[in-house]
Design an enzyme around this catalytic site. Structure first.
Site, PDB file in Angstrom:
ATOM      1  N   CYS A  32      -9.416 -37.384 -12.652  1.00 36.03           N
ATOM      2  CA  CYS A  32      -9.494 -38.756 -12.146  1.00 36.03           C
ATOM      3  C   CYS A  32     -10.924 -39.202 -11.863  1.00 36.03           C
ATOM      4  CB  CYS A  32      -8.629 -38.905 -10.890  1.00 36.03           C
ATOM      5  SG  CYS A  32      -9.357 -38.119  -9.448  1.00 36.03           S
TER       6      CYS A  32
ATOM      7  N   CYS B  71      -4.630 -39.068  -8.076  1.00 34.95           N
ATOM      8  CA  CYS B  71      -5.046 -38.144  -9.133  1.00 34.95           C
ATOM      9  C   CYS B  71      -3.773 -37.592  -9.808  1.00 34.95           C
ATOM     10  CB  CYS B  71      -5.881 -37.037  -8.506  1.00 34.95           C
ATOM     11  SG  CYS B  71      -6.434 -35.798  -9.663  1.00 34.95           S
TER      12      CYS B  71
ATOM     13  N   CYS C 272     -10.382 -31.911  -5.198  1.00 31.97           N
ATOM     14  CA  CYS C 272     -10.447 -33.320  -5.538  1.00 31.97           C
ATOM     15  C   CYS C 272      -9.781 -34.049  -4.369  1.00 31.97           C
ATOM     16  CB  CYS C 272      -9.680 -33.609  -6.825  1.00 31.97           C
ATOM     17  SG  CYS C 272      -9.369 -35.375  -7.030  1.00 31.97           S
TER      18      CYS C 272
ATOM     19  N   GLU D  51       1.374  15.118 -11.770  1.00 32.18           N
ATOM     20  CA  GLU D  51       2.231  14.002 -11.353  1.00 32.18           C
ATOM     21  C   GLU D  51       1.476  12.686 -11.452  1.00 32.18           C
ATOM     22  OE1 GLU D  51       2.322  14.483  -6.668  1.00 32.18           O
ATOM     23  OE2 GLU D  51       2.662  16.393  -7.667  1.00 32.18           O
TER      24      GLU D  51
ATOM     25  N   TYR E 199       4.256  14.542  -1.072  1.00 29.28           N
ATOM     26  CA  TYR E 199       3.540  15.596  -0.341  1.00 29.28           C
ATOM     27  C   TYR E 199       4.322  15.929   0.929  1.00 29.28           C
ATOM     28  CZ  TYR E 199      -0.725  17.878   1.561  1.00 29.28           C
ATOM     29  OH  TYR E 199      -1.655  18.758   2.054  1.00 29.28           O
TER      30      TYR E 199
ATOM     31  N   ASP F 240      -0.302   3.721  -7.476  1.00 30.63           N
ATOM     32  CA  ASP F 240      -1.340   2.825  -6.998  1.00 30.63           C
ATOM     33  C   ASP F 240      -0.768   1.828  -5.989  1.00 30.63           C
ATOM     34  OD1 ASP F 240      -3.774   1.659  -6.749  1.00 30.63           O
ATOM     35  OD2 ASP F 240      -3.693   0.558  -8.646  1.00 30.63           O
TER      36      ASP F 240
ATOM     37  N   LYS G 193      -0.352   9.317 -10.355  1.00 34.96           N
ATOM     38  CA  LYS G 193      -1.074   8.808  -9.194  1.00 34.96           C
ATOM     39  C   LYS G 193      -0.606   7.364  -9.000  1.00 34.96           C
ATOM     40  CE  LYS G 193      -5.685   8.522  -7.155  1.00 34.96           C
ATOM     41  NZ  LYS G 193      -5.348   7.416  -6.312  1.00 34.96           N
TER      42      LYS G 193
ATOM     43  N   LYS H  11      -8.386   9.635 -13.222  1.00 40.03           N
ATOM     44  CA  LYS H  11      -8.046   8.202 -13.245  1.00 40.03           C
ATOM     45  C   LYS H  11      -8.127   7.640 -14.657  1.00 40.03           C
ATOM     46  CE  LYS H  11      -9.452   5.919  -9.519  1.00 40.03           C
ATOM     47  NZ  LYS H  11      -8.945   4.986  -8.508  1.00 40.03           N
TER      48      LYS H  11
ATOM     49  N   CYS I  66     -13.890 -34.710 -10.523  1.00 38.36           N
ATOM     50  CA  CYS I  66     -12.564 -34.268 -10.938  1.00 38.36           C
ATOM     51  C   CYS I  66     -12.365 -34.555 -12.438  1.00 38.36           C
ATOM     52  CB  CYS I  66     -11.496 -34.992 -10.124  1.00 38.36           C
ATOM     53  SG  CYS I  66      -9.827 -34.606 -10.667  1.00 38.36           S
TER      54      CYS I  66
HETATM   55  S1  IVH Z   1      -1.556  13.865  -2.846  1.00 38.99           S
HETATM   56  C1  IVH Z   1      -4.463  15.873   0.186  1.00 38.99           C
HETATM   57  N1  IVH Z   1      -0.264  12.760  -4.813  1.00 38.99           N
HETATM   58  O1  IVH Z   1      -4.150   8.845  -3.828  1.00 38.99           O
HETATM   59  C2  IVH Z   1      -3.880  15.147  -0.959  1.00 38.99           C
HETATM   60  N2  IVH Z   1      -1.796  11.404  -3.611  1.00 38.99           N
HETATM   61  O2  IVH Z   1      -7.174   9.703  -3.025  1.00 38.99           O
HETATM   62  C3  IVH Z   1      -2.876  14.172  -0.565  1.00 38.99           C
HETATM   63  N3  IVH Z   1      -1.867   9.061  -4.355  1.00 38.99           N
HETATM   64  O3  IVH Z   1      -4.466   8.612  -0.373  1.00 38.99           O
HETATM   65  C4  IVH Z   1      -2.542  13.174  -1.583  1.00 38.99           C
HETATM   66  N4  IVH Z   1      -0.362   9.259  -5.945  1.00 38.99           N
HETATM   67  O4  IVH Z   1      -2.559   7.391  -1.424  1.00 38.99           O
HETATM   68  C5  IVH Z   1      -1.180  12.570  -3.854  1.00 38.99           C
HETATM   69  N5  IVH Z   1       1.001  11.919  -6.566  1.00 38.99           N
HETATM   70  C6  IVH Z   1       0.100  11.725  -5.602  1.00 38.99           C
HETATM   71  C7  IVH Z   1      -0.503  10.473  -5.380  1.00 38.99           C
HETATM   72  C8  IVH Z   1      -1.459  10.353  -4.367  1.00 38.99           C
HETATM   73  C9  IVH Z   1      -1.178   8.426  -5.307  1.00 38.99           C
HETATM   74  C10 IVH Z   1      -2.883   8.406  -3.493  1.00 38.99           C
HETATM   75  C11 IVH Z   1      -2.724   8.650  -2.029  1.00 38.99           C
HETATM   76  C12 IVH Z   1      -4.014   9.222  -1.546  1.00 38.99           C
HETATM   77  C13 IVH Z   1      -4.942   8.933  -2.677  1.00 38.99           C
HETATM   78  C14 IVH Z   1      -5.877  10.097  -2.856  1.00 38.99           C
END
Ligand code: IVH
Length: 666
Positions: free
Chosen positions: A407, A428, A422, A110, A223, A114, A112, A309, A404
Site C-alpha cells: 500500500c 492495506c 505497515c 542408539e 539411561y 533432539d 541421539k 552428530k 509497504c
Molecule cells: S545418554 C551421561 N543417550 O544428548 C550420558 N543422551 O550431550 C547421558 N541425548 O543431555 C546421556 N539422545 O539430552 C544419551 N540416546 C541418548 C540420547 C542422549 C539424546 C541428549 C541428552 C544429553 C545430551 C548429551
C-alpha cells in the site's frame, strides 16, 4: 462394587490404554470409549476426594494454576556427551575403549534424540519427580507438566523394578504436532518455534500444565540409574524398563565391531527421516555397566560414551531477489527468492530472512551464493554467504524496504522490536484480508464455508471491506459468483448467521488486536462485562489483569484509539454479535464486590490464590497487586508479610480472613 474399587479399576484400565496407545501405538479401544472412561473416573474422583491419587490418569489433563518451578538438586549430575562430526573420531573412541578395557566389549548404538532432557524418579513403582537438566547439578521440578505426557508411565507395570531409581531421557515434540502448532501460531501471527526442540523445551517450562497437556509431547528414555538395576547391560536394562511401561527406542543395537557401528550410522542417517521425532546423531555407549564404571568420567562427560552428530543439511544456491510479505497485523517479513535447490528431500525456492537485522548481519547482496539450511527447522533459513563466490560484478546490496510493498505506507519499527510494521491497518489489502481470514477462522468465529480464496474474491469484487461487511451479505449477493452454487451460498450465509452465537471471549480474539491471543482474550472477557468497558479501560486497569502487561495493554489502547476500529466494533455490535458476557458466561457472577479493589496476601487453605482471584473477579471486584489508599480490603491468609501488615494498618485498611471473605460473597 464400591466406589473405591471402581476408581481403582478405572485407573488401572486407563493406565493400560494409555500405554497401549502412546507407547505401543496399538490402541485397543476407541478414543470415544477412552474419553468416556476418563470422564467417569473424573466424576468419581470428584465425588470421593478421599481417594485422591497424585498418579491417577486424570492428572494427565493438567491444571491452569500458575506455578513457579522449584529447583531440585540431581542425585547424580546430568552430564553431557562428548560430540564429534567425524568418523575418524568415532574410530579413535573405539580404540581408546578397547585399549583401556583390554577385554571383550559391546557398544550399544542408539539414536541421539533432539529434544530436551529429563530425569524421572520412581519410587515403589510411581513417578514421584521429574526434573529438567538445568545446569547439570540442579534443575527445575516440572513434575506436574511431565505428568501430562501420555507416554510417560505414572504407575509402572509388573513388579521387578527397583524400589527406587532414576530414568533419563528426552522429551520431544513429534514433527506433525510441531508443524500443526506452528501453522496455528502463524494464523494467529504469534512467533513460530524454530524447531521441535525449542517447542518441546518451551512447552515443558510452561507455567500452565494444561497448555503442556494440549501440546502432545512424547518421550524416549535412554539411561537407567540406581543401586539395584536388574542387569549389567545398559541395553538389557532398557529392555526391562520397556516391560515396566517406558517408551524405549527400538532403534537400539548392540555392535561388536567398528564396522557394525559404521553400518548402523549409515543406515540411520537416512532411515531417521522416517521417525516421528527429530534426531541429530547417534550415541555410542559401552554396554556393560561394570566396564562403564572402569572407564569413568572426565569432568564433563563419560569416557564410556560419545555422540556422533549428523551434518546439518545445507545447500549452496543463488539469491535472486528479496520480496516482502505483509501479515494481518502488518508485520513485514523479508523472503529470499532462490535458484531452486534440493535440500533434505524437498526443493527449496524460498527462505525466510526474518528481519532487517539479519539481512544487515549477513551483508547480503543480490546474486550472492548463499547457504540454506533446514536442520530441524521447517522453514529453511539462510545461514551464510559464500563471499569468495562474489565476482567483480557484485550485485546490489539488500536494504530493507522503507515503504509497504502493498500500500506504499511508510513502515514503522517499534522500540525493542526486530520487526517492521505497515501501520496502515485499515486500508492495506493483505492486512484487511488477513484480518477477515483470522476473524472467520475455526478458533475465532468459526464461519464454515469461507476460506482465503472466497474472502479474496469477495474483497476483489468490493463485497466486503472489513469483518462487519460479512453480516450485510445476502445469498443473492454471492450466488452465481465463480464456483458458488446456491447451496454453498446458503451455507456461507448460514455460517455467518450462526457466528452470532459465538461467545464474547472468542469475539474478542476474532477482532485480531495485536498480541491478543486466545488466552488473553479469555482474561479480558472475564475482566470486562462488555466491549464498552474494554473500550473505556485505561492503561492501569488493563495491566491489572492477569497475563496483560504494558505491551498488550498498549496494543489494546492503540486499537481503540483508532476511530475506524471503534466504528467497526459498533457495526459488529449492531449486527448482533456477542460483545458482552451472556447469562451463561455469567453464571455464578454477582456485583457484590463491584468497585472494590482487593489485595490478596498470604497462604490460603480453602482455595488457591488464583481461585480467590477468580472469585473476586466473578463478583465484580478487582484484584490489585499492591496496597494503596484506594485498596478496599485485604484478603489475608496465613503468613501475610509484616511490611504489608504495617502499611495496611497505617492506611486503616480492613484485613479480612478467608472465612469472612467467603461469607461476604456467599
Ligand atoms: S545418554 C551421561 N543417550 O544428548 C550420558 N543422551 O550431550 C547421558 N541425548 O543431555 C546421556 N539422545 O539430552 C544419551 N540416546 C541418548 C540420547 C542422549 C539424546 C541428549 C541428552 C544429553 C545430551 C548429551
Amino acid at each position: 462394587m464400591t466406589a473405591k474399587e471402581k476408581i481403582e479399576e478405572l485407573r488401572a484400565e486407563l493406565h493400560r490404554h494409555n500405554y497401549n496407545y502412546y507407547v505401543l501405538n496399538t490402541p485397543e479401544i476407541s478414543d470415544k470409549e477412552f474419553d468416556d472412561k476418563m470422564r467417569e473416573l473424573q466424576d468419581l474422583e470428584q465425588a470421593h476426594p478421599e481417594y485422591k491419587d497424585d498418579n491417577s490418569p486424570t492428572m494427565r489433563v493438567g491444571s491452569d494454576l500458575n506455578k513457579n518451578f522449584t529447583q531440585v538438586a540431581h542425585k547424580y549430575p546430568m552430564l553431557s556427551l562428548g560430540n564429534t562430526y567425524s568418523e575418524t573420531e568415532v574410530a579413535d573412541f573405539y580404540e581408546r575403549v578397547k585399549k583401556a578395557l583390554n577385554d571383550d566389549f559391546e557398544i550399544c548404538c542408539e539414536m541421539k534424540y533432539d529434544g530436551t532432557s529429563i530425569s524421572l524418579t520412581y519410587e515403589d513403582g510411581k513417578l514421584i519427580r521429574a526434573v529438567t537438566r538445568g545446569d547439570g547439578e540442579k534443575g527445575d521440578d516440572v513434575t506436574d507438566n511431565v505428568k501430562t505426557i501420555r507416554s510417560i508411565p505414572l504407575v509402572l507395570h509388573g513388579d521387578n523394578y527397583p524400589q527406587s531409581f532414576e530414568i533419563r531421557g528426552e522429551i520431544l515434540m513429534p514433527w506433525d504436532v510441531f508443524e500443526e502448532l506452528n501453522r496455528e501460531r502463524e494464523a494467529r501471527e504469534e512467533p513460530l518455534f524454530a524447531n521441535p526442540r525449542n517447542a518441546a523445551s518451551g512447552t515443558l517450562k510452561s507455567q500452565n500444565s494444561s497448555v503442556v497437556a494440549s501440546r502432545k509431547l512424547d518421550a524416549y528414555l535412554y539411561y537407567l540409574l540406581g543401586e539395584n538395576l536388574p542387569c549389567d547391560g545398559h541395553y538389557e536394562n532398557l529392555q526391562e524398563a520397556a516391560k515396566w511401561g517406558f517408551k524405549i527406542s527400538n532403534a537400539m543395537q548392540k555392535c561388536h565391531t567398528l564396522e557394525e557401528i559404521f553400518d548402523y550410522i549409515k543406515y540411520w542417517d537416512t532411515e531417521r527421516k522416517n521417525l516421528t521425532v527429530a534426531t541429530d546423531g547417534i550415541v555410542l555407549k559401552v554396554n556393560s555397566l561394570k566396564q562403564q564404571k572402569n572407564l569413568g568420567f572426565t569432568a564433563k562427560s563419560p569416557r564410556w560414551a560419545i555422540a556422533y552428530k549428523f551434518q546439518a543439511e545445507r545447500a549452496l544456491t543463488r539469491l535472486n531477489m528479496v520480496t516482502y510479505q505483509v501479515g494481518r497485523t502488518g508485520t513485514v517479513t523479508p523472503v529470499a527468492n532462490l535458484d531452486p535447490v534440493q535440500l533434505s528431500g524437498t526443493i527449496v525456492k524460498r527462505a525466510s530472512l526474518h528481519n532487517a537485522d539479519i539481512i544487515e548481519g549477513l551483508d547480503l547482496h543480490i546474486g550472492d551464493m548463499v547457504y540454506v539450511e533446514k536442520g530441524g527447522e521447517i522453514i529453511p533459513k539462510i545461514t551464510g554467504v559464500d563471499t569468495s563466490a562474489r565476482s567483480f560484478m557484485i550485485g546490489e546490496k539488500v536494504n530493507f524496504i522503507t515503504n509497504c510493498p502493498e500500500c506504499g505506507s511508510k513502515l514503522v519499527r517499534y522500540e525493542g522490536e526486530a520487526a517492521h510494521y505497515c501501520p496502515n491497518e485499515t486500508a492495506c489489502p493483505p492486512q484487511i484480508k488477513g484480518k477477515i481470514e483470522h476473524f472467520i477462522s475455526r478458533r475465532a468465529m468459526n464461519i464454515d464455508g469461507l476460506g482465503p480464496e472466497t474472502i479474496d474474491m469477495f474483497y476483489r469484487l468490493g463485497l466486503i471491506q472489513n469483518t462487519a461487511d460479512l453480516y450485510k451479505l445476502t445469498a443473492e449477493d454471492i450466488k452465481g459468483l465463480d464456483r458458488m452454487g446456491e447451496k454453498s451460498a446458503e451455507n456461507i450465509i448460514n455460517g455467518i448467521a450462526q457466528s452470532k452465537e459465538i461467545p464474547f471471549e472468542r469475539v474478542i480474539f476474532a477482532l485480531g488486536i495485536r498480541f491478543v491471543g486466545e488466552t488473553v482474550a479469555k482474561k479480558i472477557a472475564k475482566a470486562f462485562k462488555n466491549i464498552e468497558e474494554l473500550e473505556d479501560a485505561d492503561l492501569e486497569t488493563l495491566v491489572s489483569i492477569d497475563e496483560i502487561g504494558e505491551k498488550i495493554a498498549q496494543s489494546i489502547l492503540n486499537y481503540f484509539a483508532n476511530e475506524s476500529n471503534r466504528e467497526l466494533v459498533n457495526r459488529l455490535k449492531e449486527a448482533g454479535l456477542q460483545l458482552y458476557r451472556t447469562e451463561e458466561d455469567l453464571s455464578g457472577h454477582t456485583d457484590k464486590l463491584a468497585g472494590q479493589s482487593i489485595v490478596i496476601s498470604g497462604v490460603f487453605t480453602h482455595y488457591s490464590r488464583d481461585e480467590y482471584k477468580d472469585l473476586i473477579e466473578k463478583h465484580g471486584g478487582k484484584n490489585v497487586g499492591s496496597i494503596s489508599a484506594k485498596t478496599s480490603f485485604i484478603l489475608a491468609g496465613e503468613n501475610m508479610g509484616p511490611a504489608k501488615l504495617e502499611k495496611a494498618s497505617k492506611l486503616g485498611i480492613r484485613i479480612m480472613n478467608e472465612e469472612e471473605f467467603l461469607e461476604l460473597i456467599s
